[in-house]
Write a protein that holds these residues in place. Structure first.
Motif, PDB file in Angstrom:
ATOM      1  N   UNK A   1      50.901 -26.170 -41.736  1.00  0.00           N
ATOM      2  CA  UNK A   1      51.786 -25.010 -41.693  1.00  0.00           C
ATOM      3  C   UNK A   1      52.649 -25.057 -40.434  1.00  0.00           C
ATOM      4  N   UNK A   2      53.955 -24.816 -40.601  1.00  0.00           N
ATOM      5  CA  UNK A   2      54.877 -24.862 -39.461  1.00  0.00           C
ATOM      6  C   UNK A   2      55.857 -23.705 -39.539  1.00  0.00           C
ATOM      7  N   UNK A   3      56.160 -23.129 -38.383  1.00  0.00           N
ATOM      8  CA  UNK A   3      57.163 -22.074 -38.300  1.00  0.00           C
ATOM      9  C   UNK A   3      58.561 -22.686 -38.278  1.00  0.00           C
TER      10      UNK A   3
ATOM     11  N   UNK B   1      55.695 -32.262 -51.280  1.00  0.00           N
ATOM     12  CA  UNK B   1      56.178 -30.973 -51.770  1.00  0.00           C
ATOM     13  C   UNK B   1      55.685 -29.869 -50.847  1.00  0.00           C
ATOM     14  N   UNK B   2      56.628 -29.117 -50.268  1.00  0.00           N
ATOM     15  CA  UNK B   2      56.292 -28.047 -49.331  1.00  0.00           C
ATOM     16  C   UNK B   2      56.841 -26.718 -49.837  1.00  0.00           C
ATOM     17  N   UNK B   3      56.177 -25.651 -49.453  1.00  0.00           N
ATOM     18  CA  UNK B   3      56.611 -24.306 -49.828  1.00  0.00           C
ATOM     19  C   UNK B   3      57.163 -23.581 -48.618  1.00  0.00           C
ATOM     20  N   UNK B   4      58.332 -22.985 -48.793  1.00  0.00           N
ATOM     21  CA  UNK B   4      58.890 -22.093 -47.786  1.00  0.00           C
ATOM     22  C   UNK B   4      58.473 -20.682 -48.186  1.00  0.00           C
TER      23      UNK B   4
ATOM     24  N   UNK C   1      53.479 -26.049 -45.624  1.00  0.00           N
ATOM     25  CA  UNK C   1      54.045 -24.708 -45.713  1.00  0.00           C
ATOM     26  C   UNK C   1      54.945 -24.447 -44.514  1.00  0.00           C
ATOM     27  N   UNK C   2      56.120 -23.857 -44.778  1.00  0.00           N
ATOM     28  CA  UNK C   2      57.028 -23.417 -43.732  1.00  0.00           C
ATOM     29  C   UNK C   2      57.081 -21.889 -43.731  1.00  0.00           C
ATOM     30  N   UNK C   3      56.999 -21.317 -42.544  1.00  0.00           N
ATOM     31  CA  UNK C   3      57.087 -19.864 -42.390  1.00  0.00           C
ATOM     32  C   UNK C   3      58.384 -19.548 -41.648  1.00  0.00           C
TER      33      UNK C   3
END
Length: 239
Positions: A115-117, A64-67, A81-83
């Protein structure tokens, strides 16, 4: 790039914290065999509704990841996490403005390894995200490839996300975009509302994101999982 926590994802369901989803539907989505759930939305995202949705998804073993689209919706406890950085806008706030504000506020707490852009290229002028960010959606093929190369080769972003948001895109263009990346993973989202479209998208992109159809036709949404998994990572359909 091969060591990235999202590198093996082929199929992803995206859930909006601002939209209601029943326990039964959530159970079906999280138990479907999808590779991950991304939580995110373009409007109405708050700390409260994001925490609530995350806590419900956490009952399952799926990634489960959050944008992170708003500071209010930045919630700890996700696997990743995606930024998003919107590349096809001339409004600097959506490229590095809001992101910098977030780092001023929370930079010391960012789990950098998870965390990834995301280099977002929004291609549907009617999408909420396009209107919000002032995205220039009418791109020629050469302009699209240039944006992809900017993200992949110059900015070295790990993810390039082609977002058609509710409309099924031109898979020929998506394949062209995929051929232009050398290190980034190409995500595709938009209009994937049945197995055949899911299969086509899987042949064109590295990762297929399925969202709106979950709320309209659950069975159709679930059918996209197997359809994507039938296509190998190099875009070839098994059998």
């Amino acid at each position: 790039m091969n060591e990235a926590w999202y590198a093996g994802w082929r199929h992803v369901f995206k859930l909006d914290p601002d939209r209601e989803i029943s326990d039964e539907t959530l159970d079906a989505v999280c138990s479907s065999g999808t590779d991950a759930i991304i939580v995110g939305g373009s409007s109405g995202v708050t700390f409260e509704n994001t925490v609530d949705l995350m806590s419900r998804i956490r009952r399952y073993s799926v990634d489960c990841a959050l944008e992170v689209s708003t500071l209010e919706g930045a919630v700890p406890g996700f696997d990743g996490y995606f930024i998003p950085l919107v590349l096809n806008t001339d409004r600097a706030e959506w490229i590095n403005g809001r992101q910098t504000e977030g780092l001023i506020e929370y930079g010391s707490f960012v789990p950098w390894e998870e965390t990834a852009a995301q280099g977002y290229i929004i291609l549907n002028e009617d999408a909420t995200a396009a209107k919000l960010t002032g995205a220039k959606t009418e791109l020629s093929e050469d302009e699209l490839v240039a944006h992809v190369r900017m993200a992949d080769r110059l900015m070295r972003l790990p993810v390039v996300y082609l977002e058609f948001s509710g409309r099924f895109g031109d898979m020929r263009l998506v394949k062209r975009a995929r051929s232009a990346v050398s290190g980034a993973r190409l995500f595709y989202g938009g209009g994937v509302d049945n197995a055949e479209k899911a299969r086509q998208a899987a042949e064109a992109a590295h990762t297929v994101v399925v969202g709106n159809v979950i709320y309209a036709d659950l069975e159709a949404a679930l059918s996209t999982v197997a359809a994507v998994k039938e296509v190998s990572a190099d875009g070839l359909t098994a059998g």
